[in-house]
Design a protein around this motif. Structure first.
Motif, mmCIF file in Angstrom:
data_model
loop_
_atom_site.group_PDB
_atom_site.id
_atom_site.type_symbol
_atom_site.label_atom_id
_atom_site.label_comp_id
_atom_site.label_asym_id
_atom_site.label_seq_id
_atom_site.Cartn_x
_atom_site.Cartn_y
_atom_site.Cartn_z
ATOM 1 N N SER A 98 -32.971 -3.289 -109.445
ATOM 2 C CA SER A 98 -32.771 -2.113 -108.592
ATOM 3 C C SER A 98 -32.931 -0.788 -109.325
ATOM 4 O O SER A 98 -32.756 0.274 -108.724
ATOM 5 C CB SER A 98 -31.380 -2.165 -107.958
ATOM 6 O OG SER A 98 -31.226 -3.316 -107.170
ATOM 7 N N HIS A 139 -35.779 1.271 -107.698
ATOM 8 C CA HIS A 139 -35.533 1.497 -106.272
ATOM 9 C C HIS A 139 -34.496 2.596 -106.040
ATOM 10 O O HIS A 139 -34.727 3.535 -105.272
ATOM 11 C CB HIS A 139 -35.086 0.185 -105.620
ATOM 12 C CG HIS A 139 -35.054 0.227 -104.127
ATOM 13 N ND1 HIS A 139 -34.681 -0.840 -103.349
ATOM 14 C CD2 HIS A 139 -35.342 1.221 -103.246
ATOM 15 C CE1 HIS A 139 -34.749 -0.512 -102.077
ATOM 16 N NE2 HIS A 139 -35.137 0.737 -101.981
ATOM 17 N N LYS A 196 -35.861 6.091 -106.972
ATOM 18 C CA LYS A 196 -36.822 6.613 -105.987
ATOM 19 C C LYS A 196 -36.103 7.102 -104.735
ATOM 20 O O LYS A 196 -36.479 8.127 -104.150
ATOM 21 C CB LYS A 196 -37.836 5.526 -105.624
ATOM 22 C CG LYS A 196 -38.896 5.280 -106.678
ATOM 23 C CD LYS A 196 -39.946 4.301 -106.169
ATOM 24 C CE LYS A 196 -41.080 4.130 -107.177
ATOM 25 N NZ LYS A 196 -42.100 3.171 -106.708
ATOM 26 N N TRP A 197 -35.093 6.380 -104.329
ATOM 27 C CA TRP A 197 -34.336 6.768 -103.127
ATOM 28 C C TRP A 197 -33.696 8.134 -103.334
ATOM 29 O O TRP A 197 -33.729 9.005 -102.469
ATOM 30 C CB TRP A 197 -33.280 5.713 -102.833
ATOM 31 C CG TRP A 197 -32.798 5.658 -101.406
ATOM 32 C CD1 TRP A 197 -32.710 6.695 -100.528
ATOM 33 C CD2 TRP A 197 -32.332 4.494 -100.724
ATOM 34 N NE1 TRP A 197 -32.195 6.259 -99.339
ATOM 35 C CE2 TRP A 197 -31.964 4.914 -99.411
ATOM 36 C CE3 TRP A 197 -32.163 3.162 -101.072
ATOM 37 C CZ2 TRP A 197 -31.447 4.017 -98.471
ATOM 38 C CZ3 TRP A 197 -31.652 2.281 -100.132
ATOM 39 C CH2 TRP A 197 -31.311 2.701 -98.843
ATOM 40 N N ASN A 227 -36.338 11.173 -103.696
ATOM 41 C CA ASN A 227 -37.149 11.497 -102.522
ATOM 42 C C ASN A 227 -36.309 11.814 -101.288
ATOM 43 O O ASN A 227 -36.779 11.704 -100.159
ATOM 44 C CB ASN A 227 -38.106 10.337 -102.222
ATOM 45 C CG ASN A 227 -39.227 10.236 -103.245
ATOM 46 O OD1 ASN A 227 -40.210 10.981 -103.199
ATOM 47 N ND2 ASN A 227 -39.065 9.324 -104.190
ATOM 48 N N ASP A 251 -34.176 4.882 -96.394
ATOM 49 C CA ASP A 251 -34.878 4.542 -97.627
ATOM 50 C C ASP A 251 -36.320 5.030 -97.558
ATOM 51 O O ASP A 251 -37.097 4.565 -96.726
ATOM 52 C CB ASP A 251 -34.833 3.027 -97.818
ATOM 53 C CG ASP A 251 -35.486 2.567 -99.104
ATOM 54 O OD1 ASP A 251 -35.943 3.416 -99.890
ATOM 55 O OD2 ASP A 251 -35.539 1.339 -99.321
ATOM 56 N N PRO A 252 -36.739 5.949 -98.429
ATOM 57 C CA PRO A 252 -38.120 6.441 -98.399
ATOM 58 C C PRO A 252 -39.146 5.349 -98.684
ATOM 59 O O PRO A 252 -40.289 5.464 -98.266
ATOM 60 C CB PRO A 252 -38.147 7.507 -99.513
ATOM 61 C CG PRO A 252 -36.730 7.804 -99.833
ATOM 62 C CD PRO A 252 -35.937 6.606 -99.467
ATOM 63 N N THR A 253 -38.729 4.294 -99.392
ATOM 64 C CA THR A 253 -39.667 3.205 -99.697
ATOM 65 C C THR A 253 -39.782 2.217 -98.550
ATOM 66 O O THR A 253 -40.698 1.391 -98.529
ATOM 67 C CB THR A 253 -39.225 2.433 -100.958
ATOM 68 O OG1 THR A 253 -38.071 1.641 -100.665
ATOM 69 C CG2 THR A 253 -38.902 3.390 -102.107
ATOM 70 N N HIS A 307 -37.876 -0.282 -97.910
ATOM 71 C CA HIS A 307 -37.425 -1.635 -98.226
ATOM 72 C C HIS A 307 -36.058 -1.952 -97.635
ATOM 73 O O HIS A 307 -35.792 -3.081 -97.231
ATOM 74 C CB HIS A 307 -37.394 -1.844 -99.745
ATOM 75 C CG HIS A 307 -38.746 -1.930 -100.371
ATOM 76 N ND1 HIS A 307 -39.341 -0.859 -101.015
ATOM 77 C CD2 HIS A 307 -39.635 -2.949 -100.435
ATOM 78 C CE1 HIS A 307 -40.528 -1.220 -101.453
ATOM 79 N NE2 HIS A 307 -40.738 -2.483 -101.114
#
Length: 318
Positions: free
Chosen positions: A58, A61, A64-65, A68, A306-308, A310
Motif C-alpha cells: 500500500s 497507493h 497517490k491518494w 491527488n 480514490d483518484p486511482t 481502486h
C-alpha cells in the motif's frame, strides 16, 4: 519500520509545536484512513504530522491518494511496518482472522515509530474527528502513566451509549479466567475494561516502563497458553494492553471517544448526540466503508474518493 516517504513539505514544525498522529493504512481499509485524516485536517488549525503505517503493498497507493486530493498539503510520513517482528508471537485464530492482521499490532511499537516526540495520539482507521484534535492532544496524563484511554464503563445517560447483547465492558469479556495465569494476575474479572483504538501516549514513559516488551511477553504467553482469543470481545490486541495498563492509565474526555457505531448495523444513537461528539468510532464488524452500517452519513462527509479508482465504497446500489 522503514520510512518510505517524507512529509509533503520539508517545513515541519519542531516537535514541541507539532501534534504527531499514528494511523494505519491497510489496503482494504484505505478509505477509512483517508476519511480519518481528512476529518482531522478539516477541523483544526493545529500543526499536525501524520505517521501513516502500512505494508509494502500500500506504500504507493496511499501516497497517490493523498497527493491527488485536498490532502496534498498535509505533513505526513508513510512508514512500512515490518511484520516479521510478530513472528512466533501471534496465535492463529479462525474466529475472526481479520483481527490478526499485522497492522493491528502497530500500536504496541510506538517508540519505534515516534522518535522525536514526547507525546503522540494513536487512532484506529475507523474513526472520524468532529472536534479540534488539539483538545485531545491536551489530555493530561498522570505522573507515571504511559497512556490515556476511554473506559468501557462510562456508559451514562450523558452518552446515550448503545447497549447490545455481547458488548463487553469488563476484563472477563476479554480474558479467559479459567486459565491459572489469568487468575494469578489478581485482577477482578468485573473490572471495567477500556478501548485501545484511541489513546494518547507519553513516549518517554512508554520507553521507561518497557511497555512494548511487556506487551510482547503477553502475546507469547497467549501463543503458549491460549489466554484469550478473538472469540472474546473484539480480538487479540486488546487483552495484553488491559493487563499491562491495569490501574496504570489516565482517562480521556468521554466525548472524545463515542464508540460501538460498528457493533450492529441497526445500532442507533441520537443524531443530536452524535453531532455534539468530538470523535466517532465504528469499532465492531460493520465498517462505514462497507454495507450495511450505522450512521454512515457522519462518516461519508469526510471520505475522499480514490483518484486511482481502486478503492470503492460498498453500497446497496453498487
Amino acid at each position: 519500520m522503514n520510512q518510505r516517504n517524507i512529509p509533503a513539505t520539508d517545513d515541519v514544525s519542531a516537535p514541541d509545536d507539532v501534534i504527531p498522529i499514528i494511523i494505519c493504512a491497510a489496503e482494504d481499509r484505505l478509505g477509512g484512513t483517508i476519511a480519518t485524516i481528512n476529518s482531522i485536517y478539516s477541523n483544526t488549525n493545529a500543526d499536525i504530522i501524520f505517521y501513516i503505517i502500512t505494508l509494502r503493498d500500500s506504500l504507493v497507493h496511499i501516497s497517490k491518494w493523498i497527493e491527488n486530493t485536498k490532502l496534498k498539503g498535509i505533513h505526513y510520513r508513510v512508514l512500512e511496518f515490518n511484520a516479521a517482528v510478530l513472528q512466533g508471537k501471534v496465535r492463529p485464530d479462525s474466529a475472526r482472522p481479520e483481527l490478526l492482521q499485522p497492522l493491528n499490532f502497530v500500536r504496541y511499537f510506538i517508540p519505534f515509530l515516534i522518535r522525536d516526540h514526547e507525546k503522540v495520539i494513536y487512532l484506529d482507521d475507523d474513526v472520524i474527528i468532529q472536534g479540534d484534535i488539539q483538545d485531545l492532544y491536551n489530555t493530561v496524563l498522570k505522573p507515571g502513566h504511559a497512556a490515556a484511554f476511554s473506559t468501557d464503563c462510562d456508559l451514562t445517560s450523558t452518552h446515550e451509549m448503545v447497549r447490545s447483547m455481547g458488548m463487553q465492558t469488563t476484563y472477563m469479556g476479554h480474558l479467559d479466567y479459567r486459565k491459572p495465569t489469568v487468575r494469578d494476575l489478581g485482577i477482578n474479572p468485573t473490572t471495567c475494561s477500556f478501548n485501545v483504538g484511541v489513546f494518547v501516549a507519553n513516549v518517554t514513559e512508554w520507553k521507561r516502563q518497557r511497555i512494548t516488551k511487556q506487551l510482547e511477553k503477553w502475546l507469547v504467553a497467549n501463543v503458549e497458553e491460549n489466554l484469550y482469543s478473538s472469540a472474546l470481545a473484539e480480538g487479540v490486541v486488546t487483552p495484553p494492553m488491559l493487563i499491562v495498563f491495569h490501574n496504570q492509565h489516565s482517562l480521556l474526555n468521554p466525548l472524545w471517544h463515542i464508540r460501538h457505531l460498528g457493533w450492529s448495523p441497526d445500532a442507533r444513537y441520537s443524531e443530536h448526540f452524535l453531532s455534539e461528539a468530538k470523535l466517532l468510532h465504528w469499532n465492531g464488524r460493520y465498517k462505514p466503508w462497507d454495507y450495511p452500517t450505522a450512521h454512515v452519513e457522519f462518516w461519508e462527509r469526510w471520505y475522499l474518493p480514490d483518484p486511482t479508482g481502486h478503492f470503492r465504497l460498498v453500497r446497496p446500489n453498487n
